[in-house]
Design a protein around this motif. Structure first.
Motif, short mmCIF file in Angstrom:
data_model
loop_
_atom_site.label_atom_id
_atom_site.label_comp_id
_atom_site.label_asym_id
_atom_site.label_seq_id
_atom_site.Cartn_x
_atom_site.Cartn_y
_atom_site.Cartn_z
N ARG A 1 52.67 47.29 37.40
CA ARG A 1 52.22 48.24 36.38
C ARG A 1 51.74 47.47 35.15
NH1 ARG A 1 54.21 53.29 37.95
NH2 ARG A 1 55.98 53.19 39.41
N PRO A 2 50.76 48.00 34.43
CA PRO A 2 50.22 47.31 33.25
C PRO A 2 51.09 47.50 32.01
CG PRO A 2 49.04 49.35 33.57
CD PRO A 2 50.00 49.24 34.74
N VAL A 3 52.39 47.37 32.18
CA VAL A 3 53.34 47.50 31.07
C VAL A 3 54.38 46.41 31.22
CG1 VAL A 3 53.04 49.99 30.75
CG2 VAL A 3 54.72 49.16 32.39
N ASP A 4 55.04 46.10 30.11
CA ASP A 4 56.11 45.12 30.16
C ASP A 4 57.27 45.67 30.97
OD1 ASP A 4 57.36 42.56 28.73
OD2 ASP A 4 58.86 44.17 28.71
N PHE A 5 57.80 44.88 31.90
CA PHE A 5 58.82 45.36 32.83
C PHE A 5 60.10 45.76 32.10
CE2 PHE A 5 62.32 44.73 35.87
CZ PHE A 5 61.88 45.52 36.92
N PHE A 6 60.55 44.97 31.15
CA PHE A 6 61.79 45.29 30.43
C PHE A 6 61.65 46.60 29.66
CE2 PHE A 6 64.44 45.29 26.65
CZ PHE A 6 65.68 44.93 27.14
N TRP A 7 60.56 46.72 28.91
CA TRP A 7 60.40 47.92 28.08
C TRP A 7 60.06 49.14 28.91
CZ3 TRP A 7 62.71 47.56 23.78
CH2 TRP A 7 62.76 46.33 23.10
N TYR A 8 59.49 48.94 30.09
CA TYR A 8 59.26 50.05 31.02
C TYR A 8 60.59 50.70 31.40
CZ TYR A 8 58.51 52.12 35.68
OH TYR A 8 58.50 52.95 36.77
N TRP A 9 61.57 49.86 31.74
CA TRP A 9 62.89 50.38 32.09
C TRP A 9 63.65 50.86 30.87
CZ3 TRP A 9 64.95 51.79 36.57
CH2 TRP A 9 64.31 51.38 37.74
N ALA A 10 63.45 50.19 29.73
CA ALA A 10 64.12 50.61 28.50
C ALA A 10 63.68 52.01 28.09
CB ALA A 10 63.85 49.61 27.38
N ALA A 11 62.38 52.29 28.23
CA ALA A 11 61.87 53.62 27.86
C ALA A 11 62.48 54.70 28.74
CB ALA A 11 60.35 53.64 27.99
N GLN A 12 62.59 54.41 30.04
CA GLN A 12 63.21 55.38 30.94
C GLN A 12 64.68 55.61 30.57
OE1 GLN A 12 62.20 55.26 35.27
NE2 GLN A 12 61.30 53.29 34.75
N ASP A 13 65.38 54.53 30.28
CA ASP A 13 66.81 54.68 29.98
C ASP A 13 67.02 55.36 28.63
OD1 ASP A 13 69.59 53.93 30.93
OD2 ASP A 13 69.61 53.11 28.89
N PHE A 14 66.12 55.12 27.68
CA PHE A 14 66.26 55.79 26.39
C PHE A 14 66.07 57.30 26.54
CE2 PHE A 14 64.64 57.12 22.15
CZ PHE A 14 65.79 56.80 21.42
N GLY A 15 65.12 57.68 27.38
CA GLY A 15 64.95 59.10 27.66
C GLY A 15 66.19 59.70 28.30
N ALA B 1 70.90 38.84 21.38
CA ALA B 1 71.36 37.86 22.36
C ALA B 1 71.28 38.42 23.77
CB ALA B 1 72.79 37.43 22.03
N LEU B 2 71.70 39.67 23.95
CA LEU B 2 71.64 40.29 25.26
C LEU B 2 70.20 40.49 25.72
CD1 LEU B 2 74.54 42.88 24.91
CD2 LEU B 2 74.51 40.88 26.42
N TYR B 3 69.32 40.82 24.77
CA TYR B 3 67.90 40.97 25.10
C TYR B 3 67.34 39.63 25.60
CZ TYR B 3 62.87 41.37 24.34
OH TYR B 3 61.50 41.33 24.50
N LEU B 4 67.67 38.56 24.91
CA LEU B 4 67.21 37.25 25.33
C LEU B 4 67.77 36.90 26.70
CD1 LEU B 4 65.75 34.57 24.78
CD2 LEU B 4 67.81 33.80 23.56
N GLY B 5 69.06 37.18 26.92
CA GLY B 5 69.67 36.91 28.21
C GLY B 5 69.00 37.70 29.32
N ALA B 6 68.69 38.96 29.05
CA ALA B 6 68.03 39.79 30.05
C ALA B 6 66.65 39.23 30.39
CB ALA B 6 67.91 41.23 29.53
N ARG B 7 65.94 38.77 29.36
CA ARG B 7 64.60 38.18 29.59
C ARG B 7 64.70 36.92 30.46
NH1 ARG B 7 59.93 40.97 29.08
NH2 ARG B 7 59.84 42.14 27.13
N ALA C 1 63.10 36.47 34.21
CA ALA C 1 62.14 35.41 34.53
C ALA C 1 62.60 34.60 35.74
CB ALA C 1 61.95 34.50 33.32
N ALA C 2 63.90 34.28 35.78
CA ALA C 2 64.42 33.52 36.91
C ALA C 2 64.35 34.34 38.20
CB ALA C 2 65.88 33.12 36.64
N GLY C 3 64.64 35.64 38.10
CA GLY C 3 64.59 36.49 39.28
C GLY C 3 63.18 36.65 39.83
#
Length: 239
Positions: A71-85, A218-224, A228-230
């Protein structure tokens, strides 16, 4: 209804504790603050997905993540938007009605003034984001194992216990409570509730929110980093 029942049950245990102490405060909490703590804790279950969140984990396991990554969106924020909803829905349809019903059964404490309410709003936002980043990070363990559900359940239990869901962190022995407060989990439940019941005010509340902000980053950085590794490990259609 189930959450409300357990909130009332937990309040009854707290009331028994204060009756046994002759009404004396416990670690800075009076009876009303302690009863309110139990009600707000139950109301926050849906906001921070305290019972678990498996959507991303299942997406990795089933391979649906391949579509999400294209998808043409950032993967982290794509899931963050869903979870915020999801979180907003849980707060409006579950958390707030539960707390209002709880307030009909017991006289509870509310934020003392507009400044305290504003700080509560910031703290709740950071609680959600910290919880999401933690859940996002441990869900990506699915990149390295065929069944990450066991790891995820352990991570959820650790979050629930150390977040101060069962009882205020100040009720722990000083040495233990001091360590727990420095961990990221306290900001997911205990900190916003302490602000809600006015136990944390002024400089103490600002320091608690600052610690929340640090751990959210810190958690945001860890998630990123885990993402990336995954992705480097991921193989799709032999590519």
């Amino acid at each position: 209804i189930t959450n409300l029942f357990f909130g009332l049950l937990r309040a009854a245990v707290v009331i028994a504790l204060f009756d046994a102490r002759g009404g004396a405060p416990v670690a800075g909490y009076g009876l009303r603050e302690s009863v309110t703590f139990m009600g707000v804790a139950q109301a926050l279950i849906g906001w921070v997905a305290l019972w678990g969140w498996w959507d991303l984990l299942r997406s990795v396991k089933t391979g649906e993540i391949a579509n999400d990554l294209q998808r043409p969106v950032d993967f982290f924020w794509y899931w963050a938007a869903q979870d915020f909803g999801r979180a907003i829905s849980q707060l409006l349809m579950r958390g707030i009605p539960l707390l209002l019903a709880f307030g009909l059964a017991y006289p509870i404490v509310w934020p003392a003034d507009a400044g305290q309410a504003a700080l509560l709003g910031i703290s709740l936002g950071l609680a959600w984001f910290g919880s999401f980043a933690w859940r996002f990070m441990f869900s990506l363990v699915a990149f390295w194992t065929t069944d990450a559900m066991g790891v995820a359940r352990i991570a959820i239990f650790v979050q629930m216990f150390l977040a101060g869901f069962f009882l205020p962190i100040t009720f722990f022995p000083d040495a233990v409570g001091g360590i727990i407060r420095l961990l990221p989990f306290a900001g997911m439940v205990n900190t916003p509730i302490e602000i809600f019941v006015n136990v944390a005010r002024g400089p103490d509340a600002l320091a608690a929110v600052a610690l929340q902000t640090f751990w959210a980053a810190a958690l945001y950085l860890g998630a990123r980093l885990v993402l990336a590794a995954g992705i480097r490990r991921l193989t799709i259609l032999g590519g």
